[in-house]
Design an enzyme around this catalytic site. Sequence first.
Site, PDB file in Angstrom:
ATOM      1  N   GLU A  30      12.964  19.796  -7.747  1.00  0.00           N
ATOM      2  CA  GLU A  30      14.273  20.313  -7.341  1.00  0.00           C
ATOM      3  C   GLU A  30      15.327  19.243  -7.662  1.00  0.00           C
ATOM      4  O   GLU A  30      16.461  19.533  -8.049  1.00  0.00           O
ATOM      5  CB  GLU A  30      14.202  20.585  -5.832  1.00  0.00           C
ATOM      6  CG  GLU A  30      15.497  20.736  -5.103  1.00  0.00           C
ATOM      7  CD  GLU A  30      15.898  22.189  -4.939  1.00  0.00           C
ATOM      8  OE1 GLU A  30      15.038  22.977  -4.528  1.00  0.00           O
ATOM      9  OE2 GLU A  30      17.050  22.505  -5.226  1.00  0.00           O
ATOM     10  N   ARG A  32      20.011  28.306  -5.162  1.00  0.00           N
ATOM     11  CA  ARG A  32      20.294  26.937  -5.666  1.00  0.00           C
ATOM     12  C   ARG A  32      20.680  26.958  -7.155  1.00  0.00           C
ATOM     13  O   ARG A  32      20.392  26.012  -7.887  1.00  0.00           O
ATOM     14  CB  ARG A  32      19.088  25.998  -5.484  1.00  0.00           C
ATOM     15  CG  ARG A  32      18.582  25.865  -4.096  1.00  0.00           C
ATOM     16  CD  ARG A  32      19.522  25.128  -3.158  1.00  0.00           C
ATOM     17  NE  ARG A  32      18.938  25.160  -1.844  1.00  0.00           N
ATOM     18  CZ  ARG A  32      19.101  26.165  -0.973  1.00  0.00           C
ATOM     19  NH1 ARG A  32      19.907  27.177  -1.246  1.00  0.00           N
ATOM     20  NH2 ARG A  32      18.507  26.150   0.192  1.00  0.00           N
ATOM     21  N   SER A  92      14.590  17.749  -0.398  1.00  0.00           N
ATOM     22  CA  SER A  92      13.395  18.409  -0.952  1.00  0.00           C
ATOM     23  C   SER A  92      13.213  17.998  -2.400  1.00  0.00           C
ATOM     24  O   SER A  92      14.090  18.212  -3.228  1.00  0.00           O
ATOM     25  CB  SER A  92      13.555  19.928  -0.885  1.00  0.00           C
ATOM     26  OG  SER A  92      13.784  20.315   0.434  1.00  0.00           O
TER      27      SER A  92
HETATM   28  C1  LIG Z   1      18.256  14.419   3.432  1.00  0.00           C
HETATM   29  C2  LIG Z   1      18.721  15.516   2.504  1.00  0.00           C
HETATM   30  C3  LIG Z   1      18.746  16.818   2.956  1.00  0.00           C
HETATM   31  C4  LIG Z   1      19.183  17.858   2.114  1.00  0.00           C
HETATM   32  N1  LIG Z   1      19.210  19.142   2.602  1.00  0.00           N
HETATM   33  C5  LIG Z   1      19.662  20.156   1.820  1.00  0.00           C
HETATM   34  C6  LIG Z   1      19.732  21.493   2.323  1.00  0.00           C
HETATM   35  O1  LIG Z   1      19.422  21.765   3.476  1.00  0.00           O
HETATM   36  N2  LIG Z   1      20.179  22.453   1.498  1.00  0.00           N
HETATM   37  C7  LIG Z   1      20.570  22.196   0.200  1.00  0.00           C
HETATM   38  O2  LIG Z   1      20.987  23.131  -0.510  1.00  0.00           O
HETATM   39  N3  LIG Z   1      20.511  20.948  -0.301  1.00  0.00           N
HETATM   40  C8  LIG Z   1      20.073  19.925   0.474  1.00  0.00           C
HETATM   41  N4  LIG Z   1      20.009  18.639  -0.026  1.00  0.00           N
HETATM   42  C9  LIG Z   1      20.363  18.395  -1.437  1.00  0.00           C
HETATM   43  C10 LIG Z   1      21.817  17.921  -1.670  1.00  0.00           C
HETATM   44  O3  LIG Z   1      22.392  17.481  -0.478  1.00  0.00           O
HETATM   45  C11 LIG Z   1      22.674  19.029  -2.273  1.00  0.00           C
HETATM   46  O4  LIG Z   1      22.146  19.449  -3.503  1.00  0.00           O
HETATM   47  C12 LIG Z   1      24.134  18.581  -2.473  1.00  0.00           C
HETATM   48  O5  LIG Z   1      24.953  19.669  -2.788  1.00  0.00           O
HETATM   49  C13 LIG Z   1      24.300  17.517  -3.558  1.00  0.00           C
HETATM   50  O6  LIG Z   1      25.628  17.033  -3.460  1.00  0.00           O
HETATM   51  P1  LIG Z   1      26.071  15.671  -4.107  1.00  0.00           P
HETATM   52  O7  LIG Z   1      27.545  15.557  -3.916  1.00  0.00           O
HETATM   53  O8  LIG Z   1      25.259  14.569  -3.584  1.00  0.00           O
HETATM   54  O9  LIG Z   1      25.773  15.971  -5.634  1.00  0.00           O
HETATM   55  P2  LIG Z   1      24.981  15.103  -6.722  1.00  0.00           P
HETATM   56  O10 LIG Z   1      23.574  14.957  -6.300  1.00  0.00           O
HETATM   57  O11 LIG Z   1      25.741  13.883  -7.039  1.00  0.00           O
HETATM   58  O12 LIG Z   1      25.072  16.103  -7.973  1.00  0.00           O
HETATM   59  C14 LIG Z   1      24.386  17.335  -7.966  1.00  0.00           C
HETATM   60  C15 LIG Z   1      24.750  18.097  -9.243  1.00  0.00           C
HETATM   61  O13 LIG Z   1      26.112  18.510  -9.178  1.00  0.00           O
HETATM   62  C16 LIG Z   1      26.835  18.027 -10.315  1.00  0.00           C
HETATM   63  N5  LIG Z   1      28.200  17.715  -9.845  1.00  0.00           N
HETATM   64  C17 LIG Z   1      28.551  16.863  -8.855  1.00  0.00           C
HETATM   65  N6  LIG Z   1      29.871  16.931  -8.620  1.00  0.00           N
HETATM   66  C18 LIG Z   1      30.371  17.834  -9.489  1.00  0.00           C
HETATM   67  C19 LIG Z   1      31.683  18.354  -9.744  1.00  0.00           C
HETATM   68  N7  LIG Z   1      32.756  17.991  -9.046  1.00  0.00           N
HETATM   69  N8  LIG Z   1      31.825  19.265 -10.753  1.00  0.00           N
HETATM   70  C20 LIG Z   1      30.754  19.682 -11.481  1.00  0.00           C
HETATM   71  N9  LIG Z   1      29.497  19.227 -11.282  1.00  0.00           N
HETATM   72  C21 LIG Z   1      29.312  18.328 -10.292  1.00  0.00           C
HETATM   73  C22 LIG Z   1      26.059  16.820 -10.794  1.00  0.00           C
HETATM   74  O14 LIG Z   1      26.267  16.591 -12.180  1.00  0.00           O
HETATM   75  C23 LIG Z   1      24.626  17.249 -10.511  1.00  0.00           C
HETATM   76  O15 LIG Z   1      24.158  18.068 -11.552  1.00  0.00           O
HETATM   77  C24 LIG Z   1      19.590  17.571   0.790  1.00  0.00           C
HETATM   78  C25 LIG Z   1      19.572  16.237   0.333  1.00  0.00           C
HETATM   79  C26 LIG Z   1      19.157  15.218   1.190  1.00  0.00           C
HETATM   80  C27 LIG Z   1      19.183  13.803   0.697  1.00  0.00           C
END
Ligand SMILES: Cc1cc2nc3c(=O)[nH]c(=O)nc-3n(C[C@H](O)[C@H](O)[C@H](O)COP(=O)(O)OP(=O)(O)OC[C@H]3O[C@@H](n4cnc5c(N)ncnc54)[C@H](O)[C@@H]3O)c2cc1C
Length: 332
Positions: free
Chosen positions: A328, A162, A229
Amino acid sequence: MRKEFNFDLSTLNTFRMKVRCACYVEYSSVEELASLDLDSLPGPIKHIGGGSNLLFTSDYPGTILHSAIRYIKYVDLGLDEVPVVVGAGVVWDSLVEELCSHGLWGAENLSLIPGEVGAAAVQNIGAYGVEIKDLVSGVSCFDLQEKRPCKFTVGQCGYGYRESMFKESGGRYVITSVLLRVSRKPRPRLEYKGLEGIDASSPAAVREAVISIRRSKLPDPEELGSAGSFFKNPVVSAAAFVRLCDAVPGESVPHYVLDNGFVKVPAAWLIDRCGFKGEREGGAQVYERQPLVIVNASGDALPGDVLELERRIVATVHEKFGVTLSPEVEHI
Ligand SMILES: Cc1cc2nc3c(=O)[nH]c(=O)nc-3n(C[C@H](O)[C@H](O)[C@H](O)COP(=O)(O)OP(=O)(O)OC[C@H]3O[C@@H](n4cnc5c(N)ncnc54)[C@H](O)[C@@H]3O)c2cc1C
């Protein structure tokens, strides 16, 4: 390009926190991003994706950037290893669904992870024994400091659990597209607990199994707000692990010994043993089926409810086990 002031972010974070930002900018190409005069926008600047790993602790005083670069380009479908370029604003799971429907292997274990492709490459998302780094060949970015596009090979991305160089850079690099390699040849990864014996005749079949397992364990962000998480699994010294075990005499503590001798302990187990499953604080609650997840149970939980529940969990786990949990989920 879309630019709005005093913008409501409640549909742009899966915790469904009712917060606003001073300014919201959504761009749909690298050129649009490059044309932005960032210095004229309210600061600080924060780029988000689907907001599924974020907790907004209050209104955001600066500018939220969001990518609407949404394309999926197959470079050569005739190759065994198919290169695919994907815009950062594509919803990750819609990409996985499409790859699986084309019979392309590699991403199926990562089905149903919320969020967008850009953030997936920042977070090095992982599930069921696969991480996105296993598929990434290269990442295209826009460097907000130098104000120019740049590219990184997977080796330069600094991927770990991660973790990535992008996370460490403090938001310097905005990911604009990701080059993935997926396979026409069957490549099922079924070593992970829970996947043994599933139908692995196609990536779509594996995807279906993964989705069904995930649905039984995790809240659906469409129905119940959360950011997945909430805490990291703590890594403690061997001596600290012995002290932890002494706190629960006669019980066997689930753990995993790392190569460096340190011990990883499931945060969910620690939280559960402190009796927090189902515990509420205002509108926030520890998810009954998975104590690692905090949910917006009432639908109108306040950031303060989540923060107070987090504080109580951290304090109680520390008091009982001498272990300090760290989140996290990124707090903004
Ligand atoms: C129900 C649930 C289940 C999940 N299960 C998992 C799992 O199994 N495995 C896992 O790894 N994660 C899991 N996650 C966590 C999450 O889905 C991941 O971390 C995901 O990659 C976040 O994506 P997001 O687009 O929502 O990013 P955001 O939450 O909006 O941003 C995350 C980070 O990325 C940065 N960011 C966003 N877009 C960009 C870009 N284009 N360029 C540079 N930086 C950027 C943001 O500034 C921030 O620091 C889960 C979340 C939920 C709600």
